[in-house]
Design a protein around this motif. Structure first.
Motif, PDB file in Angstrom:
ATOM      1  N   ARG A  15       7.882  10.385  -0.773  1.00  0.00           N
ATOM      2  CA  ARG A  15       7.208   9.100  -0.790  1.00  0.00           C
ATOM      3  C   ARG A  15       5.701   9.300  -0.781  1.00  0.00           C
ATOM      4  O   ARG A  15       5.144   9.946   0.107  1.00  0.00           O
ATOM      5  N   CYS A  16       5.047   8.739  -1.783  1.00  0.00           N
ATOM      6  CA  CYS A  16       3.596   8.854  -1.909  1.00  0.00           C
ATOM      7  C   CYS A  16       3.006   7.451  -2.059  1.00  0.00           C
ATOM      8  O   CYS A  16       3.428   6.681  -2.923  1.00  0.00           O
ATOM      9  N   LEU A  17       2.026   7.146  -1.230  1.00  0.00           N
ATOM     10  CA  LEU A  17       1.404   5.832  -1.232  1.00  0.00           C
ATOM     11  C   LEU A  17       0.056   5.890  -1.936  1.00  0.00           C
ATOM     12  O   LEU A  17      -0.775   6.747  -1.631  1.00  0.00           O
ATOM     13  N   VAL A  18      -0.142   4.972  -2.871  1.00  0.00           N
ATOM     14  CA  VAL A  18      -1.440   4.811  -3.517  1.00  0.00           C
ATOM     15  C   VAL A  18      -1.939   3.405  -3.208  1.00  0.00           C
ATOM     16  O   VAL A  18      -1.267   2.420  -3.540  1.00  0.00           O
ATOM     17  N   VAL A  19      -3.086   3.316  -2.560  1.00  0.00           N
ATOM     18  CA  VAL A  19      -3.674   2.026  -2.242  1.00  0.00           C
ATOM     19  C   VAL A  19      -4.765   1.749  -3.268  1.00  0.00           C
ATOM     20  O   VAL A  19      -5.759   2.472  -3.345  1.00  0.00           O
ATOM     21  N   GLY A  20      -4.563   0.700  -4.054  1.00  0.00           N
ATOM     22  CA  GLY A  20      -5.484   0.378  -5.131  1.00  0.00           C
ATOM     23  C   GLY A  20      -4.717   0.230  -6.433  1.00  0.00           C
ATOM     24  O   GLY A  20      -3.647   0.837  -6.604  1.00  0.00           O
ATOM     25  N   VAL A  23      -8.220   1.449 -12.545  1.00  0.00           N
ATOM     26  CA  VAL A  23      -8.094   2.558 -13.492  1.00  0.00           C
ATOM     27  C   VAL A  23      -7.956   3.902 -12.776  1.00  0.00           C
ATOM     28  O   VAL A  23      -7.148   4.748 -13.165  1.00  0.00           O
ATOM     29  N   VAL A  24      -8.731   4.111 -11.723  1.00  0.00           N
ATOM     30  CA  VAL A  24      -8.650   5.368 -10.977  1.00  0.00           C
ATOM     31  C   VAL A  24      -7.293   5.496 -10.307  1.00  0.00           C
ATOM     32  O   VAL A  24      -6.652   6.555 -10.359  1.00  0.00           O
ATOM     33  N   ALA A  25      -6.831   4.407  -9.685  1.00  0.00           N
ATOM     34  CA  ALA A  25      -5.513   4.425  -9.054  1.00  0.00           C
ATOM     35  C   ALA A  25      -4.434   4.710 -10.097  1.00  0.00           C
ATOM     36  O   ALA A  25      -3.478   5.455  -9.831  1.00  0.00           O
ATOM     37  N   GLU A  26      -4.573   4.119 -11.274  1.00  0.00           N
ATOM     38  CA  GLU A  26      -3.593   4.352 -12.338  1.00  0.00           C
ATOM     39  C   GLU A  26      -3.497   5.834 -12.682  1.00  0.00           C
ATOM     40  O   GLU A  26      -2.399   6.380 -12.828  1.00  0.00           O
ATOM     41  N   VAL A  29      -1.607   7.572  -9.970  1.00  0.00           N
ATOM     42  CA  VAL A  29      -0.186   7.213 -10.014  1.00  0.00           C
ATOM     43  C   VAL A  29       0.522   7.957 -11.134  1.00  0.00           C
ATOM     44  O   VAL A  29       1.633   8.490 -10.946  1.00  0.00           O
ATOM     45  N   LEU A  30      -0.083   8.028 -12.292  1.00  0.00           N
ATOM     46  CA  LEU A  30       0.556   8.691 -13.429  1.00  0.00           C
ATOM     47  C   LEU A  30       0.834  10.161 -13.136  1.00  0.00           C
ATOM     48  O   LEU A  30       1.890  10.684 -13.509  1.00  0.00           O
ATOM     49  N   ARG A  49      -0.770  -1.114 -17.231  1.00  0.00           N
ATOM     50  CA  ARG A  49       0.097   0.081 -17.258  1.00  0.00           C
ATOM     51  C   ARG A  49       0.883   0.209 -15.967  1.00  0.00           C
ATOM     52  O   ARG A  49       2.092   0.494 -15.984  1.00  0.00           O
ATOM     53  N   LEU A  50       0.237  -0.010 -14.834  1.00  0.00           N
ATOM     54  CA  LEU A  50       0.934   0.072 -13.563  1.00  0.00           C
ATOM     55  C   LEU A  50       1.970  -1.045 -13.434  1.00  0.00           C
ATOM     56  O   LEU A  50       3.069  -0.837 -12.912  1.00  0.00           O
TER      57      LEU A  50
END
Length: 215
Positions: A15-20, A23-26, A29-30, A49-50
């Motif tokens: 499990r990995c959490l991305v807050v945001g 474009v940077v978060a995308e 995430v990718l 995309r997200l």
């Protein structure tokens, strides 16, 4: 100055959490999706995309501002919002839980960094400047991309297949080691570039010849 320990991490089903959700978060995430991680994104808005990734079930999107409990049971956390106070809050929560935490553009708040990487199938070359100059890391990555082309993707696929065959069919460990050593050459890499459809047959023929000569 921080001193980082280089390592490769298996994030499969972690499990990995991305807050945001920008474009940077995308981008973050990718790379996690590519690593087969279980990705959760928390943000009131996300890129198209997200949103598409969430619709097809490749990630989970929680459509609201960050809350402290979002990070529970996460293996690693990435803070990638455009609000520093939120990023700091995410960092504080993750640090209290002793989680891996990366805050974008704040190396002082990171206990891990994501290096610039060149990927060619099973080959992965990572470049880190310990946060001193991401631009230099990017420059070196572009240089390495010119040196290590797609032929390395094919070459390593063949090497894995050949290694398994040699381990199974060649009983003498010294001969196995010598064969594998001789296969690691610029000549075979070049053949993967110039003769991608024939190189597998050529490689196995060469191995048969070497075994016959030494028998």
């Amino acid at each position: 100055m921080k001193h980082y320990y280089p390592m490769m991490v298996d994030l499969s089903a972690r499990r990995c959490l991305v807050v945001g959700g920008g474009v940077v978060a995308e981008r973050k995430v990718l790379s996690l999706v590519e690593a087969k991680a279980d990705v959760i994104v928390v943000s009131p808005q996300v890129t198209s995309r997200l949103e598409q990734l969430a619709l097809v079930g490749q990630i989970r999107w929680i459509c609201r501002p960050y809350q402290s409990e979002d990070g529970l049971d996460s293996f690693l956390v990435i803070a990638a919002t455009d609000r520093q106070e939120v990023n700091v809050e995410v960092h504080q929560d993750a640090s209290q839980r002793r989680q891996w935490i990366n805050v974008v553009d704040r190396p002082d708040l990171c206990n891990f960094t994501v290096p610039s990487s060149v990927k060619r199938g099973k080959l992965q070359i990572s470049i880190s400047t310990s946060g001193a100059s991401p631009s230099l890391a990017k420059k070196i990555r572009h240089e390495l991309e010119d040196v290590y082309g797609d032929e390395y993707h094919l070459y390593l696929d063949l090497m894995q297949e050949v290694r398994e065959w040699i381990q199974r069919e060649v009983p003498d460990h010294k001969r196995r080691a010598q064969l594998m050593k001789e296969l690691v050459s610029d000549e075979w890499i070049e053949r993967c570039r110039t003769h991608p459809n024939e190189v597998r047959m050529m490689m196995f023929y060469w191995i048969d010849q070497q075994i016959s000569v030494r028998t």
